[in-house]
Design an enzyme around this catalytic site. Structure first.
Site, PDB file in Angstrom:
ATOM      1  N   GLN A  92       0.511   8.902  10.055  1.00 47.73           N
ATOM      2  CA  GLN A  92       0.800   7.851   8.568  1.00 47.73           C
ATOM      3  C   GLN A  92       0.998   8.982   7.515  1.00 47.73           C
ATOM      4  O   GLN A  92       1.244   7.738   6.482  1.00 47.73           O
ATOM      5  CB  GLN A  92      -0.668   7.259   8.498  1.00 47.73           C
ATOM      6  N   HIS A 107       4.297   8.588   5.576  1.00 44.58           N
ATOM      7  CA  HIS A 107       5.151   7.077   4.838  1.00 44.58           C
ATOM      8  C   HIS A 107       4.887   6.970   3.563  1.00 44.58           C
ATOM      9  O   HIS A 107       6.626   6.307   3.226  1.00 44.58           O
ATOM     10  CB  HIS A 107       3.720   5.761   5.024  1.00 44.58           C
ATOM     11  N   GLU A 133      -6.541   0.149   5.298  1.00 42.82           N
ATOM     12  CA  GLU A 133      -5.976  -0.786   5.969  1.00 42.82           C
ATOM     13  C   GLU A 133      -5.580  -0.483   7.699  1.00 42.82           C
ATOM     14  O   GLU A 133      -5.852  -1.766   8.197  1.00 42.82           O
ATOM     15  CB  GLU A 133      -4.237  -0.628   5.758  1.00 42.82           C
ATOM     16  N   HIS A 134      -5.540   0.299   7.855  1.00 44.25           N
ATOM     17  CA  HIS A 134      -5.801   1.240   9.048  1.00 44.25           C
ATOM     18  C   HIS A 134      -6.854   2.194   9.461  1.00 44.25           C
ATOM     19  O   HIS A 134      -7.095   2.623   8.408  1.00 44.25           O
ATOM     20  CB  HIS A 134      -4.665   1.643   9.763  1.00 44.25           C
ATOM     21  N   ASP A 184       2.000  -0.424  14.375  1.00 49.06           N
ATOM     22  CA  ASP A 184       3.167  -0.524  13.515  1.00 49.06           C
ATOM     23  C   ASP A 184       4.212  -0.886  13.859  1.00 49.06           C
ATOM     24  O   ASP A 184       4.868  -1.518  13.319  1.00 49.06           O
ATOM     25  CB  ASP A 184       3.638   0.848  12.554  1.00 49.06           C
ATOM     26  N   HIS A 217     -13.367 -42.524 -12.502  1.00 46.24           N
ATOM     27  CA  HIS A 217     -14.218 -42.228 -10.999  1.00 46.24           C
ATOM     28  C   HIS A 217     -14.562 -43.454 -10.431  1.00 46.24           C
ATOM     29  O   HIS A 217     -14.710 -44.011  -9.504  1.00 46.24           O
ATOM     30  CB  HIS A 217     -14.510 -40.582 -10.949  1.00 46.24           C
TER      31      HIS A 217
END
Length: 421
Positions: free
Chosen positions: A242, A245, A310-311, A344, A403
């Site tokens: 990862q 990335h 995230e992961h 992914d 109202h």
């Protein structure tokens, strides 16, 4: 990078994006063409691909690649459909004569951005376009930047197979702006989804409100939670897998095993000698990599929830402990048998997930993001008179005379029948 430098960079990005979006607002297609030429050296006769151009992309791909894309999209569609089927319309009589309900209504149009500059992220087409189509979105348009001076065949095929109604080859802020603001040739959409670089993320931030968005995406993050039941080779592989990335992608090992921590460090250095993307992954590990030692599963959960990654890959004796106790994560990958790469690319869960601690308050992209849950009510005359008395008094309490009048007129009109009877 110090805080002042980060702030300066953020300011520059914001100003550049403001200028591009403002120019697209004023000049439409002409501005899009100018920016595409400036940033991508790409000024085709039309940014929208014709049927012939799409067909040509199929012809350039091996049949095996097309089959692989088809398999991945089947998994994404299947799980998205399972999620959609869980979203039920409801209507209940909550009081005698009072009927309340909600309907799940798909958005009318969505723009899907697929990154394709550094890596052609074919999987992003499945995650956005196919999921939107399962949700029932009528018009789904998709855009990706040129790759090596032309539309990337695999991305185009994936967009088409996923069901995109319009496919465009342009990238960056000009693509985001064209889809959200609209031009003479592109009708604007109601929502933007898909990951991208800092400029794409900033464009989505500035356009949020004018259109909906999926998430404010930051650099990819991964957290590996592991104990002595796995080895350093596996942990190193999953961290670096990862980290490739981007040079600012955090990769963290959280463990209660000092031996595993040491073994992982050794393996990371070893694998960086042969990994083709080591230049990126190694820099990310050097600047953003961490190994955190904990005493217990309980402490590991606390630290993991604070990181809100995230992961989160869980490779422990009891992975379900983390499923049952963790609350802040984008997606969990339970057991050594699975990994973030499966999510992914192919297994069916969506890979567009919250970053920068956003997992504290949101999940990732899913079929429900493309659907509006809208409430409605209907009331019998007798119920209207009863509810109206409560409403009238509550409006008076707040000083809302108009109202109150809305309630009072119904008490008078619909309460008469009850009095007469």
């Amino acid at each position: 990078m110090d805080a002042e430098t980060v702030q300066t960079n953020d300011t520059k990005v914001r100003e550049i994006v403001e200028g591009i979006l403002g120019d697209i607002e004023k000049r439409g297609d002409a501005a899009v063409r100018d920016f595409s030429g400036q940033f991508d050296k790409w000024v085709p006769e039309s940014f929208r691909l014709s049927e012939a151009q799409i067909k040509a992309c199929y012809e350039r791909l091996d049949e095996s690649a097309i089959e692989d894309i088809r398999f991945a999209q089947e998994q994404v569609r299947n799980f998205a459909q399972i999620q959609r089927d869980s979203m039920l319309d409801v209507e209940q009589e909550t009081l005698p004569g009072v009927f309340l309900g909600h309907k799940h209504i798909p958005m009318n149009s969505v723009g899907c951005y697929v990154p394709g500059g550094k890596y052609p992220l074919v999987a992003s087409a499945h995650m956005s376009v196919a999921t939107a189509k399962v949700a029932g979105v009528k018009r789904v348009i998709a855009a990706a930047p040129p790759f090596n001076g032309e539309p990337n065949p695999a991305i185009v095929v994936a967009m088409d197979m996923a069901g995109a109604d319009e496919i465009y080859c342009f990238g960056g802020v000009q693509a985001i702006g064209a889809m959200a603001i609209g031009t003479e040739t592109i009708a604007p959409v109601d929502m933007l989804v898909g990951p991208g670089n800092a400029f794409v993320a900033e464009a989505k931030r500035q356009l949020f409100g004018r259109v909906g968005i999926d998430l404010f995406a930051g650099p990819t993050e991964t957290l590996v939670i592991a104990d002595e039941t796995v080895d350093g080779e596996l942990c190193a592989t999953d961290l670096l897998g990862q980290a490739e990335h981007g040079v600012n992608s955090p990769a963290v090992l959280l463990t209660n095993s000092e031996k595993l921590a040491q073994d992982t460090l050794v393996e990371i250095e070893k694998q960086l000698q042969t990994l083709p993307t080591a230049e990126v992954a190694g820099k990310a590990w050097e600047d953003y990599g961490q190994i955190i030692l904990c005493d217990s599963y309980e402490e590991m959960v606390q630290v993991a929830d604070d990181i809100a990654s995230e992961h989160v890959q869980v490779m422990t004796r009891d992975p379900n402990y983390f499923l049952e106790n963790m609350t802040n994560y984008g997606a969990l990958f339970l057991g050594a048998e699975t990994n973030v790469s499966y999510g992914d690319k192919v297994i069916g869960t969506n890979h567009t997930l919250p970053t920068k601690k956003a997992a504290r308050y949101t999940g990732g992209l899913w079929v429900g993001k493309f659907i509006k849950t809208c409430t409605y009510q209907r009331v019998t005359p007798e119920a209207s008179a009863m509810v109206g008395e409560y409403c009238s008094r509550l409006c008076a309490l707040e000083g809302f005379a108009g109202h109150k009048a809305q309630a009072d007129i119904r008490v008078r009109r619909y309460g008469k029948k009850e009095i007469a009877e």
